[in-house]
Design a protein around this motif. Structure first.
Motif, PDB file in Angstrom:
ATOM      1  N   GLU A  81       0.842  -1.196   0.000  1.00 18.28           N
ATOM      2  CA  GLU A  81       0.000   0.000   0.000  1.00 18.28           C
ATOM      3  C   GLU A  81       0.871   1.237   0.000  1.00 18.28           C
ATOM      4  OE1 GLU A  81      -2.491  -0.076   3.466  1.00 18.28           O
ATOM      5  OE2 GLU A  81      -3.929  -1.465   2.554  1.00 18.28           O
ATOM      6  N   GLY A  85      -2.512   4.496   2.237  1.00 18.13           N
ATOM      7  CA  GLY A  85      -3.384   3.353   2.032  1.00 18.13           C
ATOM      8  C   GLY A  85      -4.342   3.485   0.858  1.00 18.13           C
ATOM      9  N   THR A  88      -2.975   0.574  -3.909  1.00 20.63           N
ATOM     10  CA  THR A  88      -2.544  -0.766  -3.515  1.00 20.63           C
ATOM     11  C   THR A  88      -1.916  -1.489  -4.693  1.00 20.63           C
ATOM     12  OG1 THR A  88      -4.682  -1.787  -4.031  1.00 20.63           O
ATOM     13  CG2 THR A  88      -4.384  -0.958  -1.785  1.00 20.63           C
TER      14      THR A  88
END
Length: 158
Positions: A81, A85, A88
């Motif tokens: 990630e 986040g 990905t």
């Protein structure tokens, strides 16, 4: 109850207006590996189980079962990630983490899968590393998608 619905109606334009986002390709220097790499014994065990399924031999994906190295290339991956986040990737465990973190964005592409926009940032000279952002918003790449100046590698999603 009526006052709550009036307040919501007044806030709705603000919520819709805030749905526009500008997304640059993330810097991989702070990317994080969040999944573990499988060990060799685990890969060999799952190769035997996955490829011994008779049904699989009659499907299109039987090619990976003809050679362990092809299977290993497909399954020897870990989940990564971006620092926030949002982006990905599933990257080969054969790539050293230092090489992943040192990679620079080279281009950005957009693809649609149903209602989902897939915004992909490709890294390295051979574009072998790709981090993807998924959104229900409509996204478009700013410029031609090449990241000659690093600031040019961004998309606008509305």
């Amino acid at each position: 109850m009526r006052s709550a619905s009036i307040a919501f109606a007044l806030l709705l334009p603000a919520l819709v207006a805030s749905a526009t986002e500008t997304l640059p390709c993330p810097l991989l220097a702070s990317a994080i590996q969040v999944g573990n790499c499988p060990d060799e014994a685990g890969l060999q065990y799952t190769f035997t189980g996955y490829c011994s399924d008779n049904r699989r031999m009659y499907e299109q994906d039987a090619e990976v079962c003809t050679d362990y190295q092809q299977y290993r290339k497909l399954k020897n991956v870990a989940h990564w990630e971006s620092a926030d986040g949002a982006f990905t990737a599933y990257l080969s465990c054969d790539l050293p983490a230092e090489q992943i973190r040192a990679a620079r964005a080279s281009r950005m592409t957009i693809a649609k899968r149903g209602q989902i926009s897939l915004l992909a940032c490709h890294y390295g000279e051979d574009n072998s590393i790709s981090f993807t952002y998924r959104s229900r918003l409509q996204c478009k790449v700013a410029g031609d998608g090449h990241c000659a100046p690093a600031a040019a590698c961004q998309a606008i999603c509305e």
